[in-house]
Design a protein around this motif. Structure first.
Motif, PDB file in Angstrom:
ATOM      1  N   GLY A  13      -5.439  -4.947 -12.263  1.00 56.83           N
ATOM      2  CA  GLY A  13      -4.924  -3.921 -13.166  1.00 56.83           C
ATOM      3  C   GLY A  13      -3.479  -4.161 -13.564  1.00 56.83           C
ATOM      4  O   GLY A  13      -2.765  -4.940 -12.930  1.00 56.83           O
ATOM      5  N   GLN A  46       2.532   4.277 -14.353  1.00 52.64           N
ATOM      6  CA  GLN A  46       3.308   4.494 -13.133  1.00 52.64           C
ATOM      7  C   GLN A  46       4.742   4.041 -13.302  1.00 52.64           C
ATOM      8  O   GLN A  46       5.087   3.293 -14.206  1.00 52.64           O
ATOM      9  N   SER A 113      -2.321   2.845  -3.954  1.00 53.95           N
ATOM     10  CA  SER A 113      -0.939   2.381  -4.072  1.00 53.95           C
ATOM     11  C   SER A 113      -0.195   2.757  -2.799  1.00 53.95           C
ATOM     12  O   SER A 113      -0.680   3.559  -1.992  1.00 53.95           O
ATOM     13  N   LEU A 119      -6.544   3.915  -6.219  1.00 52.14           N
ATOM     14  CA  LEU A 119      -6.680   2.976  -7.338  1.00 52.14           C
ATOM     15  C   LEU A 119      -8.141   2.556  -7.510  1.00 52.14           C
ATOM     16  O   LEU A 119      -8.459   1.692  -8.295  1.00 52.14           O
ATOM     17  N   HIS A 212       7.244  -2.723  -3.196  1.00 52.74           N
ATOM     18  CA  HIS A 212       6.187  -2.550  -4.195  1.00 52.74           C
ATOM     19  C   HIS A 212       5.673  -3.922  -4.648  1.00 52.74           C
ATOM     20  O   HIS A 212       6.467  -4.810  -4.987  1.00 52.74           O
ATOM     21  N   ASP A 216       0.031  -7.810  -3.454  1.00 49.85           N
ATOM     22  CA  ASP A 216      -0.429  -8.577  -4.625  1.00 49.85           C
ATOM     23  C   ASP A 216       0.268  -9.932  -4.663  1.00 49.85           C
ATOM     24  O   ASP A 216      -0.349 -10.964  -4.958  1.00 49.85           O
TER      25      ASP A 216
HETATM   26  O1  PXL Z   1      -0.226  -3.056  -4.843  1.00 46.10           O
HETATM   27  C1  PXL Z   1      -1.455  -2.596  -5.169  1.00 46.10           C
HETATM   28  C2  PXL Z   1      -1.606  -2.432  -6.651  1.00 46.10           C
HETATM   29  C3  PXL Z   1      -2.426  -3.275  -7.345  1.00 46.10           C
HETATM   30  N1  PXL Z   1      -2.616  -3.179  -8.678  1.00 46.10           N
HETATM   31  C4  PXL Z   1      -1.974  -2.241  -9.386  1.00 46.10           C
HETATM   32  C5  PXL Z   1      -1.105  -1.356  -8.760  1.00 46.10           C
HETATM   33  C6  PXL Z   1      -0.910  -1.455  -7.343  1.00 46.10           C
HETATM   34  C7  PXL Z   1       0.005  -0.531  -6.671  1.00 46.10           C
HETATM   35  O2  PXL Z   1       0.585   0.343  -7.207  1.00 46.10           O
HETATM   36  O3  PXL Z   1      -0.473  -0.449  -9.476  1.00 46.10           O
HETATM   37  C8  PXL Z   1      -2.198  -2.169 -10.864  1.00 46.10           C
END
Ligand code: PXL
Length: 272
Positions: A13, A46, A113, A119, A212, A216
């Motif tokens: 995403g 966000q 998140s 999510l 943050h 990922d």
């Molecule tokens: O970190 C996990 C994650 C993965 N993908 C999207 C996110 C988040 C955390 O906020 O927004 C799109």
């Protein structure tokens, strides 16, 4: 002469704040010298204070993105992040089969998140477990995801090993149980296992508010190394070194949680 880099596909995403999601994946792929390909699954709204909501991309459009790039450009490794719905997860699994995916696949079972915002729609974690784990080279759950997937509360290295064994039963080749959220340890110990080898990776725990996109970034750094032909243990070790540096250099942005940072790569000695 121009050299074409290896390719890595992220199925994930978008984060409007630019710190997690495909934005984290693409900058990590770039920093690790691979060309990033994208199958977008959802648009989140966000900022540093949290996720206000998201809209998912239709499942057939997610599938079509994978098919389009796989057939023409070739995929050397792929990762999944936020998948949003069970329908998207099923479409991703089916499409990976259709394109004859013989490349490494890293499944990061993103459920929420850091600020606790879901999510994934409700039935979707079960779909990740049944549809994607058996196709995965490596899965990379954090401790919250381990609890949701297995019911095991990891508090020490003994329960971390038990969790790894339980997770491997879902069918992935390897599992990385990330210990970053474990309290009471000065080091950050991740456990990598394929059921035969059990490898403890220990690294320093940096104190920062700004984490943050950390999960990922780790998963995409591992994926980049796999795209370049590394073994899973070597890719995970390299990914851990990469994320440690990104956490050490994380920066504040907005009033909430800032992102981990791959900017250091711009000043890094190209021989290091
Ligand atoms: O970190 C996990 C994650 C993965 N993908 C999207 C996110 C988040 C955390 O906020 O927004 C799109």
């Amino acid at each position: 002469m121009t050299r074409t880099p290896r390719t890595a596909l992220t199925i994930a995403g978008s984060d409007s704040g630019g710190g997690a999601g495909i934005q984290a994946d693409l900058r990590t792929f770039f920093a690790n010298g691979v060309h990033g390909l994208v199958a977008l699954t959802a648009v989140t709204v966000q900022n540093s204070l949290g996720v206000r909501g998201f809209t998912e991309v239709p499942a057939d459009v997610v599938a079509a993105q994978i098919t389009a790039v796989a057939a023409d450009m070739g995929v050397d490794a792929a990762k999944t992040g936020m998948l949003a719905t069970a329908e998207i997860i099923r479409a991703v699994a089916k499409t990976l089969d259709e394109v004859g995916a013989d490349f490494p696949l890293v499944v990061d079972p993103v459920a929420a998140s850091m600020t606790g915002h879901a999510l994934l729609r409700e039935d979707a974690l079960e779909a990740i477990r049944t549809e994607l784990f058996p196709r995965a080279t490596l899965i990379t759950p954090n401790l919250d995801e381990v609890r949701l997937l297995t019911g095991i509360e990891v508090t020490d290295t003994v329960s971390q090993r038990a969790a790894a064994e339980a997770l491997l039963r879902f069918g992935s080749r390897w599992v990385l149980v990330k210990g970053g959220h474990m309290t009471g340890t000065s080091d950050c110990v991740d456990l990598l296992s394929d059921g035969r080898e059990v490898i403890e990776l220990s690294g320093p725990r940096y104190v920062t508010e700004n984490t943050h996109g950390g999960g990922d970034t780790l998963a995409s750094a591992i994926t980049a190394s796999l795209a370049k032909g590394a073994s899973v243990p070597d890719a995970v070790a390299a990914g851990k070194k990469f994320i440690e540096r990104c956490v050490a250099e994380a920066y504040p942005l907005g009033a909430g949680v800032g992102p981990v940072s791959p900017f250091w790569i711009l000043n890094a000695d190209s021989n290091s």
